[in-house]
Design a protein around this motif. Structure first.
Motif, PDB file in Angstrom:
ATOM      1  N   UNK A 140      82.638  14.117 -60.632  1.00 55.93           N
ATOM      2  CA  UNK A 140      81.549  13.089 -60.779  1.00 55.93           C
ATOM      3  C   UNK A 140      81.455  12.397 -59.595  1.00 55.93           C
ATOM      4  N   UNK A 141      82.780  11.692 -58.942  1.00 55.55           N
ATOM      5  CA  UNK A 141      82.774  10.920 -58.036  1.00 55.55           C
ATOM      6  C   UNK A 141      82.182  11.773 -56.785  1.00 55.55           C
TER       7      UNK A 141
ATOM      8  N   UNK B 115      78.789  10.212 -54.505  1.00 53.46           N
ATOM      9  CA  UNK B 115      78.895  10.163 -53.025  1.00 53.46           C
ATOM     10  C   UNK B 115      77.716  11.165 -52.454  1.00 53.46           C
ATOM     11  N   UNK B 116      77.812  12.373 -52.853  1.00 54.88           N
ATOM     12  CA  UNK B 116      76.722  13.168 -52.364  1.00 54.88           C
ATOM     13  C   UNK B 116      75.336  12.824 -52.635  1.00 54.88           C
ATOM     14  N   UNK B 117      75.053  12.591 -53.748  1.00 55.89           N
ATOM     15  CA  UNK B 117      73.799  12.039 -54.195  1.00 55.89           C
ATOM     16  C   UNK B 117      73.226  10.887 -53.421  1.00 55.89           C
ATOM     17  N   UNK B 118      74.087   9.968 -53.204  1.00 54.18           N
ATOM     18  CA  UNK B 118      73.698   8.776 -52.651  1.00 54.18           C
ATOM     19  C   UNK B 118      73.490   9.049 -51.015  1.00 54.18           C
ATOM     20  N   UNK B 119      74.126   9.953 -50.303  1.00 57.09           N
ATOM     21  CA  UNK B 119      73.958  10.359 -49.242  1.00 57.09           C
ATOM     22  C   UNK B 119      72.751  10.949 -48.940  1.00 57.09           C
ATOM     23  N   UNK B 120      72.300  11.928 -49.760  1.00 63.63           N
ATOM     24  CA  UNK B 120      71.202  12.839 -49.215  1.00 63.63           C
ATOM     25  C   UNK B 120      70.105  11.864 -49.637  1.00 63.63           C
ATOM     26  N   UNK B 121      69.906  11.041 -50.468  1.00 60.80           N
ATOM     27  CA  UNK B 121      68.775  10.134 -50.741  1.00 60.80           C
ATOM     28  C   UNK B 121      68.555   8.791 -49.708  1.00 60.80           C
ATOM     29  N   UNK B 122      69.676   8.746 -49.343  1.00 64.45           N
ATOM     30  CA  UNK B 122      69.506   7.556 -48.373  1.00 64.45           C
ATOM     31  C   UNK B 122      69.294   8.112 -47.071  1.00 64.45           C
ATOM     32  N   UNK B 123      68.976   9.361 -46.843  1.00 64.36           N
ATOM     33  CA  UNK B 123      68.713  10.147 -45.439  1.00 64.36           C
ATOM     34  C   UNK B 123      67.211  10.272 -45.298  1.00 64.36           C
TER      35      UNK B 123
ATOM     36  N   UNK C  88      77.815  17.118 -63.815  1.00 61.16           N
ATOM     37  CA  UNK C  88      79.037  17.122 -63.058  1.00 61.16           C
ATOM     38  C   UNK C  88      80.453  17.216 -63.503  1.00 61.16           C
ATOM     39  N   UNK C  89      80.450  16.278 -64.589  1.00 63.98           N
ATOM     40  CA  UNK C  89      81.813  16.025 -65.228  1.00 63.98           C
ATOM     41  C   UNK C  89      82.038  17.566 -65.934  1.00 63.98           C
TER      42      UNK C  89
ATOM     43  N   UNK D 215      79.732  19.759 -56.044  1.00 61.27           N
ATOM     44  CA  UNK D 215      78.817  19.379 -55.101  1.00 61.27           C
ATOM     45  C   UNK D 215      77.751  20.507 -55.021  1.00 61.27           C
ATOM     46  N   UNK D 216      78.125  21.551 -54.872  1.00 60.99           N
ATOM     47  CA  UNK D 216      77.192  22.716 -54.817  1.00 60.99           C
ATOM     48  C   UNK D 216      76.404  23.019 -55.947  1.00 60.99           C
ATOM     49  N   UNK D 217      77.139  22.792 -57.125  1.00 54.29           N
ATOM     50  CA  UNK D 217      76.042  23.046 -58.338  1.00 54.29           C
ATOM     51  C   UNK D 217      75.178  21.722 -58.586  1.00 54.29           C
TER      52      UNK D 217
END
Length: 618
Positions: free
Chosen positions: A601-602, A606-614, A549-550, A531-533
């Motif tokens: 990856x997973x 979820x991290x990417x979906x979370x920040x772009x939905x905010x 990410x993989x 997530x950090x990377x």
């Protein structure tokens, strides 16, 4: 065949020692009853410093013709579990006659004749520290050992095939002093609670035991050598209960080092969690507040990760392969967690040989449904259209690679006449079970993924992909993978030695409390680092986070392989040994890449979906 571990820890180890799989009932004997002594393959020792140019990491059948061990009138193979067969157990009856409470002295087995060429072969095995492996009432015949670090006595499974004297001359053990500990449960009801063997090498023409010092057996490498085999049996009453009889065998080496490792990497996980918390609650909060207050018509104001919102959910290259890898990784993850959890609770006892590997295979097949569901969901999320190919590849691609590698390496085991070679019938049975059990479940998972509503994308994807600016060297994928892989590998590194010792040298592994906690540390660390990377990559306007990410999370696999090859304490010599060790180490590292890559990856998804939905994006 892979790697997976607290106040819970101490109690869990104790539980694992005393708790037995339901259905494994004790056997009670009466005075005069026959107590069968079974023989298993002979195996190399992890502690032995090989004095031969050719070393071994594979075992041999006890009744392999070049060993010339005494055989019963009718050799009978004992029933074994699937996992026991896969890991090389070959259990047979023996000519030893053990009668409850009846002591024996210098009882003859047979006299074997060793041709010169077979004497040379046996010498190699002795110089490589091979061990006899016998079983009495499910307990391994052991040697008595003392651990100076903990100042404790314990039993080590197996005992030496022979020894090498100060002149580097090997001597074969041909007399066995078998000491059997029994617990008297009731009148004329006895249970076996311990078995130890003191081997001796006595050179004599007949099966007569000497009264004093005796010259050891030396096999002649130029002519035939006759060797008589004899044994003693001594029955010793013990206060040990049947339920705790494995306590003597289950010994923790260097517990302080393991505790230090757990505490050390627990602190690392806490530090990483604080870093992620800083990003999520400070940096991201600042970013989101700034982005939401911007004039949305002023593109010049957009910077950082918001700038790539139109490309971040773009379908990645080789989407089909990506979805299969992620689904297979989730399947491996669930299998490892569940199997290790069962072992932690004591449901997989070491007395039930092969039970752990058998359960792992069954769980891996059953979780094919979940793996295919995740694979199909990822494929559908990124607008994949060929869901039927995804459905077919998910249960076959990664298992197919595993089967292909195992089959190729199996030919080397067959060529070396090793007992570890998996029989063709067993390989066929594995394939049939897979297609009967796992493939149909995988089809169900894929169909459910297709029918289920896809995860929503918080932003729209632009038709034309934007250009990715030049990335700084420290954000290159290969460098990020090298750095990120250190942390999850560190959480497993101490346990790796014990796991490999169990896989290659027939040692009982039972420290599932340590292993389960280490595995959880690995999962959490992999997720946090990836997530950090991913966050820093998006800030650098690199929206190709999927494969990245993989690979970054899978960097742990590289260190697993390097540890197995460069930092191993095992002595490797001989072409077949090197091929087998390197081949299986590559396979383990590949599976580690798939497992950690799917976690990365997973977590990133979820991290990417979370920040772009905010953030507010038109």
């Amino acid at each position: 065949m892979l790697p997976l571990n607290l106040a819970v820890l101490a109690s869990s180890v104790a539980v694992a020692q005393a708790f037995y799989l339901p259905g494994t009932a004790p056997t009670s004997y009466k005075e005069g009853d026959n107590v069968p002594l079974l023989v298993n393959h002979i195996t190399p020792s992890v502690f032995h410093e090989s004095q031969s140019k050719e070393s071994y990491v594979y075992s041999f059948d006890y009744y392999y013709q070049r060993l010339h061990f005494c055989q019963p009138e009718k050799k009978e193979k004992q029933p074994e579990s699937l996992g026991s067969i896969i890991f090389g157990d070959r259990i047979y009856n023996s000519p030893f006659e053990l009668t409850m409470l009846k002591n024996e002295t210098c009882k003859s087995l047979c006299t074997s004749v060793y041709p010169a060429i077979d004497s040379t072969f046996v010498h190699k095995l002795i110089k490589n520290g091979f061990f006899y492996n016998w079983l009495v009432d499910g307990l391994p015949a052991a040697r008595r050992l003392h651990d100076k670090r903990t100042n404790s006595d314990f039993y080590g499974s197996g005992f030496e095939l022979g020894y090498v004297d100060e002149k580097n001359v090997p001597h074969l053990d041909n007399h066995f002093n078998i000491q059997i500990e029994y617990h008297k449960r009731d009148d004329n009801e006895y249970r076996v609670v311990g078995v130890t063997v003191e081997p001796h090498s006595w050179n004599r023409e007949e099966a007569v035991c000497p009264s004093g010092e005796q010259e050891p057996v030396t096999l002649d490498i130029h002519s035939k050598t006759s060797v008589p085999f004899t044994y003693d049996v001594t029955w010793i009453e013990s206060d040990t209960l049947w339920a705790t009889r494995w306590d003597k065998y289950l010994h923790v080496y260097d517990p302080k080092i393991q505790w230090f490792s757990l505490v050390n990497f627990s602190l690392i996980v806490v530090c990483l969690s604080l870093i992620i918390a800083h990003i999520l609650f400070k940096a991201l909060k600042t970013d989101i507040s700034k982005y939401n207050e911007m004039n949305l018509d002023d593109d010049m104001d957009e910077t950082g990760w918001k700038l790539v919102h139109g490309d971040v959910f773009r379908s990645p290259r080789y989407l089909l392969l990506l979805s299969v890898v992620v689904g297979s990784g989730v399947q491996l993850l669930l299998m490892a967690l569940t199997a290790c959890g069962f072992a932690l609770l004591g449901l997989l006892s070491p007395s039930n040989r092969g039970s752990l590997s058998t359960v792992m295979f069954i769980l891996y097949a059953l979780f094919g449904c979940v793996g295919s569901f995740v694979s199909g969901s990822v494929y559908k999320f990124f607008d994949g259209s060929d869901w039927k190919i995804n459905m077919l590849l998910t249960p076959t691609l990664i298992p197919g690679v595993i089967l292909l590698v195992v089959t190729l390496l199996n030919f080397f085991l067959i060529g070396a006449s090793s007992s570890g070679a998996i029989p063709a019938g067993t390989l066929l049975a594995i394939i049939v079970i897979w297609f009967i059990m796992s493939v149909p479940l995988s089809v169900v998972g894929s169909v459910l993924a297709v029918k289920r509503e896809s995860l929503s994308k918080p932003v729209h994807t632009n038709q034309i992909p934007r250009q990715i600016p030049a990335q700084p060297w420290y954000l290159k994928t290969w460098f990020a993978a090298l750095v990120a892989g250190i942390f999850p590998f560190g959480s497993l590194s101490v346990e790796m030695y014990f796991i490999y010792s169990s896989l290659w040298f027939n040692r009982v592994y039972y420290m599932f409390g340590f292993l389960f906690f280490c595995f959880l540390l690995m999962v959490i660390t992999t997720s946090l680092v990836t997530i950090l990377m991913t966050y820093y990559s998006l800030c650098a306007e690199n929206y190709l986070w999927q494969w990245r990410s993989i690979v970054i999370a899978g960097g742990c696999a590289l260190y697993v392989f390097l540890h197995a090859i460069l930092l191993t304490k095992f002595q490797l010599g001989g072409f077949v040994t090197i091929v087998l060790y390197t081949g299986y180490s590559l396979l383990i590292s590949f599976l580690m890449f798939v497992l950690t890559g799917s976690i990365g990856f997973i977590s990133s998804l979820f991290f990417v979906r979370k920040i772009y939905s905010s953030v507010k994006i038109d």
